[in-house]
Design a protein around this motif. Structure first.
Motif, PDB file in Angstrom:
ATOM      1  N   ALA A 128       8.468  -3.426 -10.971  1.00 24.91           N
ATOM      2  CA  ALA A 128       8.541  -2.863 -12.324  1.00 24.91           C
ATOM      3  C   ALA A 128       7.194  -2.283 -12.735  1.00 24.91           C
ATOM      4  CB  ALA A 128       8.985  -3.940 -13.314  1.00 24.91           C
ATOM      5  N   GLN A 129       6.097  -2.981 -12.381  1.00 24.87           N
ATOM      6  CA  GLN A 129       4.779  -2.470 -12.748  1.00 24.87           C
ATOM      7  C   GLN A 129       4.519  -1.117 -12.116  1.00 24.87           C
ATOM      8  OE1 GLN A 129       1.805  -5.352 -11.672  1.00 24.87           O
ATOM      9  NE2 GLN A 129       2.817  -6.904 -12.922  1.00 24.87           N
ATOM     10  N   ARG A 130       4.855  -1.013 -10.820  1.00 22.45           N
ATOM     11  CA  ARG A 130       4.611   0.278 -10.172  1.00 22.45           C
ATOM     12  C   ARG A 130       5.503   1.358 -10.739  1.00 22.45           C
ATOM     13  NH1 ARG A 130       3.598  -3.216  -6.075  1.00 22.45           N
ATOM     14  NH2 ARG A 130       1.406  -3.041  -5.510  1.00 22.45           N
ATOM     15  N   ALA A 131       6.750   1.001 -11.079  1.00 20.90           N
ATOM     16  CA  ALA A 131       7.668   2.022 -11.581  1.00 20.90           C
ATOM     17  C   ALA A 131       7.283   2.492 -12.972  1.00 20.90           C
ATOM     18  CB  ALA A 131       9.091   1.468 -11.595  1.00 20.90           C
ATOM     19  N   MET A 132       6.453   1.723 -13.694  1.00 19.24           N
ATOM     20  CA  MET A 132       6.094   2.105 -15.061  1.00 19.24           C
ATOM     21  C   MET A 132       5.020   3.169 -15.118  1.00 19.24           C
ATOM     22  SD  MET A 132       7.327   0.133 -17.578  1.00 19.24           S
ATOM     23  CE  MET A 132       6.089  -0.520 -18.669  1.00 19.24           C
ATOM     24  N   ILE A 133       4.344   3.415 -13.989  1.00 20.87           N
ATOM     25  CA  ILE A 133       3.178   4.291 -14.073  1.00 20.87           C
ATOM     26  C   ILE A 133       3.564   5.747 -14.339  1.00 20.87           C
ATOM     27  CG2 ILE A 133       1.262   5.223 -12.750  1.00 20.87           C
ATOM     28  CD1 ILE A 133       0.811   2.498 -11.657  1.00 20.87           C
ATOM     29  N   ALA A 134       4.535   6.267 -13.577  1.00 20.86           N
ATOM     30  CA  ALA A 134       4.897   7.677 -13.773  1.00 20.86           C
ATOM     31  C   ALA A 134       5.443   7.951 -15.181  1.00 20.86           C
ATOM     32  CB  ALA A 134       5.877   8.134 -12.696  1.00 20.86           C
TER      33      ALA A 134
ATOM     34  N   TYR B 151       8.295 -12.483  -8.562  1.00 24.53           N
ATOM     35  CA  TYR B 151       7.113 -11.718  -8.164  1.00 24.53           C
ATOM     36  C   TYR B 151       7.496 -10.324  -7.692  1.00 24.53           C
ATOM     37  CZ  TYR B 151       3.250 -10.029  -5.423  1.00 24.53           C
ATOM     38  OH  TYR B 151       2.259  -9.233  -4.918  1.00 24.53           O
ATOM     39  N   MET B 152       8.539 -10.268  -6.838  1.00 26.84           N
ATOM     40  CA  MET B 152       8.944  -8.967  -6.302  1.00 26.84           C
ATOM     41  C   MET B 152       9.383  -8.042  -7.425  1.00 26.84           C
ATOM     42  SD  MET B 152      10.903 -10.360  -2.927  1.00 26.84           S
ATOM     43  CE  MET B 152      11.901  -9.014  -2.477  1.00 26.84           C
ATOM     44  N   PHE B 153      10.172  -8.605  -8.357  1.00 24.48           N
ATOM     45  CA  PHE B 153      10.658  -7.759  -9.436  1.00 24.48           C
ATOM     46  C   PHE B 153       9.513  -7.251 -10.301  1.00 24.48           C
ATOM     47  CE2 PHE B 153      13.686  -5.967 -12.160  1.00 24.48           C
ATOM     48  CZ  PHE B 153      13.244  -6.150 -13.448  1.00 24.48           C
TER      49      PHE B 153
ATOM     50  N   GLY C 216      11.487   5.416  -9.710  1.00 22.42           N
ATOM     51  CA  GLY C 216      10.525   4.514  -9.096  1.00 22.42           C
ATOM     52  C   GLY C 216      11.199   3.323  -8.445  1.00 22.42           C
ATOM     53  N   PHE C 217      12.278   2.837  -9.043  1.00 24.44           N
ATOM     54  CA  PHE C 217      13.029   1.751  -8.424  1.00 24.44           C
ATOM     55  C   PHE C 217      13.832   2.245  -7.227  1.00 24.44           C
ATOM     56  CE2 PHE C 217      12.537  -2.179 -10.479  1.00 24.44           C
ATOM     57  CZ  PHE C 217      12.231  -1.945 -11.802  1.00 24.44           C
ATOM     58  N   VAL C 218      14.463   3.410  -7.381  1.00 25.50           N
ATOM     59  CA  VAL C 218      15.323   3.900  -6.304  1.00 25.50           C
ATOM     60  C   VAL C 218      14.529   4.170  -5.031  1.00 25.50           C
ATOM     61  CG1 VAL C 218      16.710   5.897  -5.612  1.00 25.50           C
ATOM     62  CG2 VAL C 218      17.136   4.816  -7.775  1.00 25.50           C
ATOM     63  N   LEU C 219      13.306   4.741  -5.214  1.00 20.63           N
ATOM     64  CA  LEU C 219      12.521   5.086  -4.026  1.00 20.63           C
ATOM     65  C   LEU C 219      11.876   3.872  -3.385  1.00 20.63           C
ATOM     66  CD1 LEU C 219      10.676   8.335  -5.062  1.00 20.63           C
ATOM     67  CD2 LEU C 219      12.653   8.077  -3.609  1.00 20.63           C
ATOM     68  N   ASN C 220      11.924   2.746  -4.078  1.00 19.18           N
ATOM     69  CA  ASN C 220      11.248   1.566  -3.572  1.00 19.18           C
ATOM     70  C   ASN C 220      12.210   0.792  -2.690  1.00 19.18           C
ATOM     71  OD1 ASN C 220       9.790  -0.728  -3.218  1.00 19.18           O
ATOM     72  ND2 ASN C 220       9.125  -0.867  -5.345  1.00 19.18           N
TER      73      ASN C 220
ATOM     74  N   SER D 129       0.830  -1.207   0.000  1.00 22.46           N
ATOM     75  CA  SER D 129       0.000   0.000   0.000  1.00 22.46           C
ATOM     76  C   SER D 129       0.857   1.246   0.000  1.00 22.46           C
ATOM     77  CB  SER D 129      -0.876   0.040   1.246  1.00 22.46           C
ATOM     78  OG  SER D 129      -1.798  -0.987   1.204  1.00 22.46           O
ATOM     79  N   PHE D 130       1.932   1.180   0.776  1.00 19.66           N
ATOM     80  CA  PHE D 130       2.826   2.326   0.832  1.00 19.66           C
ATOM     81  C   PHE D 130       3.391   2.619  -0.544  1.00 19.66           C
ATOM     82  CE2 PHE D 130       5.283   5.323   2.992  1.00 19.66           C
ATOM     83  CZ  PHE D 130       6.589   5.259   2.565  1.00 19.66           C
ATOM     84  N   MET D 131       3.812   1.566  -1.243  1.00 23.48           N
ATOM     85  CA  MET D 131       4.373   1.762  -2.578  1.00 23.48           C
ATOM     86  C   MET D 131       3.311   2.271  -3.542  1.00 23.48           C
ATOM     87  SD  MET D 131       7.358   1.507  -2.242  1.00 23.48           S
ATOM     88  CE  MET D 131       7.495   2.146  -3.902  1.00 23.48           C
ATOM     89  N   ASN D 132       2.067   1.838  -3.369  1.00 26.67           N
ATOM     90  CA  ASN D 132       1.011   2.391  -4.222  1.00 26.67           C
ATOM     91  C   ASN D 132       0.873   3.885  -3.998  1.00 26.67           C
ATOM     92  OD1 ASN D 132       0.412  -0.072  -5.272  1.00 26.67           O
ATOM     93  ND2 ASN D 132      -1.331  -0.465  -3.939  1.00 26.67           N
ATOM     94  N   GLY D 133       0.994   4.275  -2.718  1.00 28.80           N
ATOM     95  CA  GLY D 133       0.926   5.704  -2.411  1.00 28.80           C
ATOM     96  C   GLY D 133       2.042   6.480  -3.087  1.00 28.80           C
ATOM     97  N   ILE D 134       3.253   5.950  -2.990  1.00 24.32           N
ATOM     98  CA  ILE D 134       4.412   6.622  -3.600  1.00 24.32           C
ATOM     99  C   ILE D 134       4.236   6.695  -5.103  1.00 24.32           C
ATOM    100  CG2 ILE D 134       6.883   6.410  -4.053  1.00 24.32           C
ATOM    101  CD1 ILE D 134       7.060   6.758  -1.358  1.00 24.32           C
TER     102      ILE D 134
END
Lengths: 306, 338
Positions: free
Chosen positions: B103-109, B97-99, B67-71, B17-22
């Motif tokens: 990667a999916q979250r980092a692709m959004i911005a 799974y973790m990767f 997105g990767f660095v902040l994660n 959830s935290f990563m979704n927020g970021i």
């Protein structure tokens, strides 16, 4: 204010979070400083470069030093580095870890300033408009060298009467701005790649040593805080004892001088006890004068052995 | 502010959830960055393409890496990948799974930046203005202009105030044409991304859902375990420091008593806990010595077991059995010199 309290508590939860918070605040402060700073290029041949490069490099140095000053850990690190060995060995890995974490955090605000400056473009236009080749631009091609230099130096000043509607000025300005923005994005890209590689590759080298260094650097920080709290508690008790002792000795002096009736004994009432035997204006004045002219010595050893 | 607190707690509740927020914050930040960025097309023949495509592609790459660095999970992933096997086996499915989730979250911005850029149109206009089909849109038979000259004129299309090719091709016509293509590309890109996301979400349960649930569970477990370990170490460090400092003060007061040759009579139990809390330091000189000793001669990181309390409540009476006497004598000599 609940919102701020929660954010504040989140950042206070450990000292790394506090430092990250300070680092973020400095970065925001540097952006705000840049937007509120009124950039004013001198538009004179020798002064432009000094002003432009000065605005680009001097505030980052200031921000870097501020980042070091505001970070409590830098004092802790210096103390750990300079203390005599005594009975506790010094571990260079811990000091190196603390140093690198302090430097990384202090570098964020200066880098933000430099990148914002380059993406905005005003500094570079001011600094390098005089260094361009006048032949490339139509309006400056057919004038003498000296005049071309002066005209180019005036490019950053849009409102100057010579430059007001000059299309060549706009061309020069666009050209320099394009380079400035390209440089800004390139620097940002290089830094992000470096940060990414550092985060990705760090666990591949000496992860165990890193965990140890991180634990002991936190320990040193916590130990220093607890020591300061202990000393604070101690000084509060010390002061309390010292002052009680002073009142007691004043009471005895007054008893001696005034030879009062031995009416007060061990069974003094609660309220009189609080008054510590000082019950009229003269006595209070004497007490206050003695407190100023003859403060008691810093020694409560008799008081505790009573 | 109850609502804000609930939202905050919801995002904090677990790492995902935290990563979704970021991720959401970074998407907003990327639109903000785009609108704050002052797009400045150079309007020169070869520079336009480089600048336009650069602004279209470099910031998304930066945002992706950011997105990767902040994660925080990235160091967790690398650590899990590189750790020696030891007594715990490694599961490549968990790492995958973790990767993928990172990667999916980092692709959004980056996707947001590219969409906003294409829908706005300035980048494509700047990059491809020299490729506008002059034959269909303008007056190709305009005489006496070499190819290079035409290129130079077309390159100035994005810069209305210095455009001088109105006879060759009208500025508004060219800009509208390029903008239309750019927006069409933008909408197609958004449609493509949304379709991909939809397919990934809806088709995933059709393939190895059980394995997916397992990987998700163990990846959360690794994250929680690491956090708990860090918290436990911090608690331990706090307790260690408290006992270390307490033993430092006790050691100091015992040394002073020995150096001054006073009778080892500590305050009786009823003089109170105030006397205990003064830690045996009752005057300025002693306190100064304690502070100097703290800096010059920090205690070793070695706690001795606490002595058992004796009859009169004085805990420090017996010398701790394991502590060697030699350093203590040296310390006493040091103090008496001072």
């Amino acid at each position: 204010m609940d919102r701020f309290r929660m954010i504040f508590q989140y950042f206070q939860s450990n000292s790394e979070s506090v430092m990250n918070g300070i680092c973020g605040l400095l970065a925001l402060a540097s952006v705000k400083m840049y937007t509120s700073f009124d950039f004013s290029c001198p538009c004179l041949p020798q002064y432009n470069m000094a002003y432009g490069l000065g605005i680009m490099f001097v505030p980052p140095v200031i921000l870097f030093l501020c980042g070091l000053i505001l970070n409590r850990q830098s004092l802790v690190m210096l103390e750990e580095w300079r203390r005599p060995q005594g009975r506790r060995k010094k571990d260079p890995a811990v000091i190196r870890y603390m140093c690198s974490s302090i430097m990384q955090r202090a570098m964020v605000a200066p880098v933000v300033w430099i990148v914002v400056t380059l993406l905005d473009g005003k500094c570079l236009i001011c600094a390098f408009s005089g260094s361009l080749d006048p032949e490339k631009f139509v309006g400056f091609a057919n004038v003498s060298t000296v005049q071309a230099q002066q005209l180019l130096a005036k490019v950053p000043c849009k409102d100057d009467e010579l430059m007001r509607n000059n299309t060549s000025r706009k061309a020069v300005s666009r050209y320099l701005r394009c380079w400035s923005q390209a440089l800004g994005w390139s620097i940002l890209l290089i830094l992000i790649i470096a940060a990414f590689l550092a985060r990705w590759l760090r666990p591949c080298f000496n992860q165990a040593t890193l965990l140890q260094a991180r634990h002991w650097s936190n320990y040193i920080d916590i130990e220093q805080k607890i020591f300061e709290e202990t000393c604070c508690e101690h000084s509060r008790l010390f002061a309390h004892k010292c002052i009680l002792h002073f009142f007691e000795s004043m009471r005895q002096e007054i008893k001696l001088h005034s030879c009062s009736l031995p009416g007060e004994g061990e069974g003094a009432e609660g309220e009189e006890d609080l008054l510590q035997g000082i019950t009229d204006q003269d006595q209070v004045n004497k007490l206050l004068k003695t407190w100023y002219y003859e403060k008691p010595p810093l020694d409560v050893s008799q008081a505790t052995q009573r | 502010m109850d609502k804000f607190r609930m939202i905050f707690q919801f995002f904090q509740s677990n790492q995902e959830s935290f990563m979704n927020g970021i991720c959401g914050i970074m998407a907003l930040a990327s639109t903000q960055m785009y609108s704050a960025f002052d797009f400045n097309c150079p309007c020169l023949p070869h520079y336009n393409l480089a600048y336009g495509l650069g602004i279209l592609l470099v910031p998304p790459f930066i945002l992706f890496l950011l997105g990767f660095v902040l994660n925080n999970n990235i160091s967790m992933l690398a650590e899990e990948w590189r750790r020696p096997q030891g007594q715990r086996g490694k599961d490549p499915a968990v790492l995958r799974y973790m990767f993928c989730s990172m990667a999916q979250r980092a692709m959004i911005a980056p996707a947001v930046w590219v969409s906003v850029t294409l829908l706005d149109g300035k980048c494509i206009t700047c990059a491809f203005c020299t490729s506008v089909p002059v034959e269909t849109l303008g007056n190709a038979s305009h005489p006496h202009l070499s190819q290079g000259e035409i290129q130079r004129v077309l390159a100035r299309i994005p810069c209305k105030e210095i455009y001088n090719g109105q006879q060759l091709i009208a500025n508004e016509v060219a800009v509208r044409y390029l903008r239309c293509i750019s927006q069409a590309l933008g909408w197609c890109f958004v449609l493509l991304m949304t379709t991909l996301a939809f397919l990934v979400r809806s088709l995933r349960p059709c393939f190895s859902q059980a394995a997916f649930l397992k990987s998700r569970y163990w990846s959360h477990y690794i994250d929680i375990e690491r956090k708990l370990f860090d918290e436990t170490c911090a608690e331990h460090a706090r307790s260690f420091a408290k006992v270390c400092i307490q033993q430092f003060f006790e050691g100091m007061s015992t040394d002073l008593v020995a150096a001054r040759c006073h009778l080892p009579r500590k305050a009786p139990a009823d003089a109170g806990e105030a006397a205990e809390k003064l830690l045996g330091i009752t005057d300025r000189g002693t306190m100064n010595m304690a502070l100097k000793s703290w800096h010059r001669c920090k205690p070793p990181l070695h706690l001795h077991p606490p002595a058992l309390p004796t009859g009169n409540g004085w805990a420090g009476e017996g010398q701790p059995p394991m502590h060697p006497s030699v350093p203590r004598r040296e310390t006493a000599a040091y103090f008496s010199c001072v």
